[in-house]
Design an enzyme around this catalytic site. Structure first.
Site, PDB file in Angstrom:
ATOM      1  N   ASP A  85       0.860  -1.188   0.000  1.00 44.45           N
ATOM      2  CA  ASP A  85       0.000   0.000   0.000  1.00 44.45           C
ATOM      3  C   ASP A  85       0.893   1.233   0.000  1.00 44.45           C
ATOM      4  OD1 ASP A  85      -1.907   1.958   0.429  1.00 44.45           O
ATOM      5  OD2 ASP A  85      -2.894   0.933   2.076  1.00 44.45           O
ATOM      6  N   ASP A  96      -3.139   7.384  -3.490  1.00 44.85           N
ATOM      7  CA  ASP A  96      -3.082   6.267  -2.547  1.00 44.85           C
ATOM      8  C   ASP A  96      -3.522   5.023  -3.310  1.00 44.85           C
ATOM      9  OD1 ASP A  96      -3.184   4.591  -0.356  1.00 44.85           O
ATOM     10  OD2 ASP A  96      -4.633   5.787   0.778  1.00 44.85           O
ATOM     11  N   HIS A 155     -11.594   6.409   1.761  1.00 41.28           N
ATOM     12  CA  HIS A 155     -11.598   7.736   2.394  1.00 41.28           C
ATOM     13  C   HIS A 155     -11.396   8.829   1.365  1.00 41.28           C
ATOM     14  CE1 HIS A 155      -7.163   7.351   2.007  1.00 41.28           C
ATOM     15  NE2 HIS A 155      -7.404   6.084   2.312  1.00 41.28           N
ATOM     16  N   HIS A 163      -7.224  11.591   5.166  1.00 40.89           N
ATOM     17  CA  HIS A 163      -8.584  11.177   5.515  1.00 40.89           C
ATOM     18  C   HIS A 163      -9.475  12.412   5.580  1.00 40.89           C
ATOM     19  CE1 HIS A 163      -6.305   7.577   6.703  1.00 40.89           C
ATOM     20  NE2 HIS A 163      -7.406   6.944   6.372  1.00 40.89           N
ATOM     21  N   GLU A 188     -10.806   1.303  -1.205  1.00 42.83           N
ATOM     22  CA  GLU A 188      -9.902   0.191  -0.900  1.00 42.83           C
ATOM     23  C   GLU A 188     -10.633  -0.985  -0.260  1.00 42.83           C
ATOM     24  OE1 GLU A 188      -6.837   1.058   1.996  1.00 42.83           O
ATOM     25  OE2 GLU A 188      -7.825   2.922   2.577  1.00 42.83           O
ATOM     26  N   GLU A 276      -6.677  -1.141  -4.142  1.00 37.27           N
ATOM     27  CA  GLU A 276      -7.013   0.273  -3.928  1.00 37.27           C
ATOM     28  C   GLU A 276      -6.610   1.127  -5.117  1.00 37.27           C
ATOM     29  OE1 GLU A 276      -6.324   3.726  -0.500  1.00 37.27           O
ATOM     30  OE2 GLU A 276      -4.891   2.072  -0.683  1.00 37.27           O
TER      31      GLU A 276
END
Length: 291
Positions: A85, A96, A155, A163, A188, A276
């Site tokens: 990740d 992300d 998020h 976040h 994700e 993700e």
């Protein structure tokens, strides 16, 4: 969203995608975790980006928040299911992204999280609710006989903010936040053979500054220098090169100057997969930045 912001999100996504593939290729039986992590993080820096958080590499029943410790001697082994990740940013604009590398016989479980991510992305458009995205995720994971991890979510993303705004659940919920054009979100899905919920281990390698209280210990002062350079984003214990780092970290967590991120795991003997992408909500759908 301004054009320059859009471009920076896209640039971060492109680098994150390349670096994630580079890292996944280095998850091989017998390879060392620490070397792999340092090479991926080094690639991001060498290509002009910055890390939005330490590279997360989580094994088997561990779902998230693990990374290499200083001097880490762990190696990848046959049978491991490894989540990689990665977060990259340019000037605070974050991408992300994550994928799961299978060193065993977990192809169906890997497919469950990947299929769920594809289904979730296909639903994204202005006016869709987070709960509807969660329903698509849950449906795909359960179709292959696994459980979604109910207490982990996708998020929203903001500048220097991992976040921001809406959480995107991995299970069906009623209503919830409504997506709007220009929102940036990371979706994700996590699929598991275990309980469908994660809990915290005692071990934490990742931290984030949450307040600006003064520190007295020399080690704590050095830690805060690293934390400030991260601009409120998470950093790794191995990024701090100072004696008595654990004492300094403990004092800063006690004073609530730092937040720790313990490793999150499902029940022993289970396996968790993750997929993700980061996407920007557009007028008629979305742009995935991390493909």
């Amino acid at each position: 969203m301004k054009n320059e912001e859009y471009d920076l999100y896209r640039e971060a996504g492109a680098l994150a995608a390349r670096a994630l593939r580079y890292g996944a290729e280095r998850v091989r039986e017998g390879a060392g975790l620490l070397e792999m992590v340092e090479r991926v993080e080094g690639m991001v820096i060498e290509e002009g980006g910055a890390l939005a958080f330490p590279l997360n590499v989580s094994f088997n029943e561990d779902a998230a928040h693990d990374t290499a410790a200083p001097g880490d001697e762990r190696v990848f082994a046959r049978g491991d299911l490894v989540k990689v990740d990665l977060g990259v940013h340019f000037d605070g604009y974050i991408a992300d992204t994550a994928m799961t590398v299978d060193l065993g016989d977990h192809a169906s479980l890997v497919a469950a999280s990947r299929n769920a991510l594809d289904a979730a992305i296909a639903t994204v458009r202005p006016g869709i609710t987070a709960g509807e995205i969660g329903a698509a995720i849950q449906r795909e994971i359960e179709a292959l006989g696994y459980k979604p991890v109910a207490n982990l979510t996708g998020h929203g993303l903001g500048r220097y903010d991992l976040h921001a705004g809406s959480n995107i659940p991995n299970i069906a919920t009623t209503g919830g936040p409504v997506l709007e054009e220009g929102m940036v979100v990371a979706i994700e899905p996590f699929a598991t053979t275990g309980s469908g919920r994660v809990t915290e281990r005692a071990r934490a390698e990742i931290f984030r500054q949450t307040s600006t209280k003064p520190a007295r210990l020399p080690s704590a002062k050095r830690i805060l220098e690293v934390a400030r350079s991260s601009r409120g984003l998470p950093f790794a214990r191995r990024w701090v090169h100072v004696d008595k780092v654990d004492i300094g970290l403990a004092s800063l967590v006690r004073s609530q100057t730092l937040q720790s991120y313990p490793v999150l795991h499902d029940v022993a003997g289970s396996f968790v997969s993750q997929a993700e992408h980061t996407l920007i909500v557009t007028e008629d759908g979305c742009t995935v930045t991390t493909r």
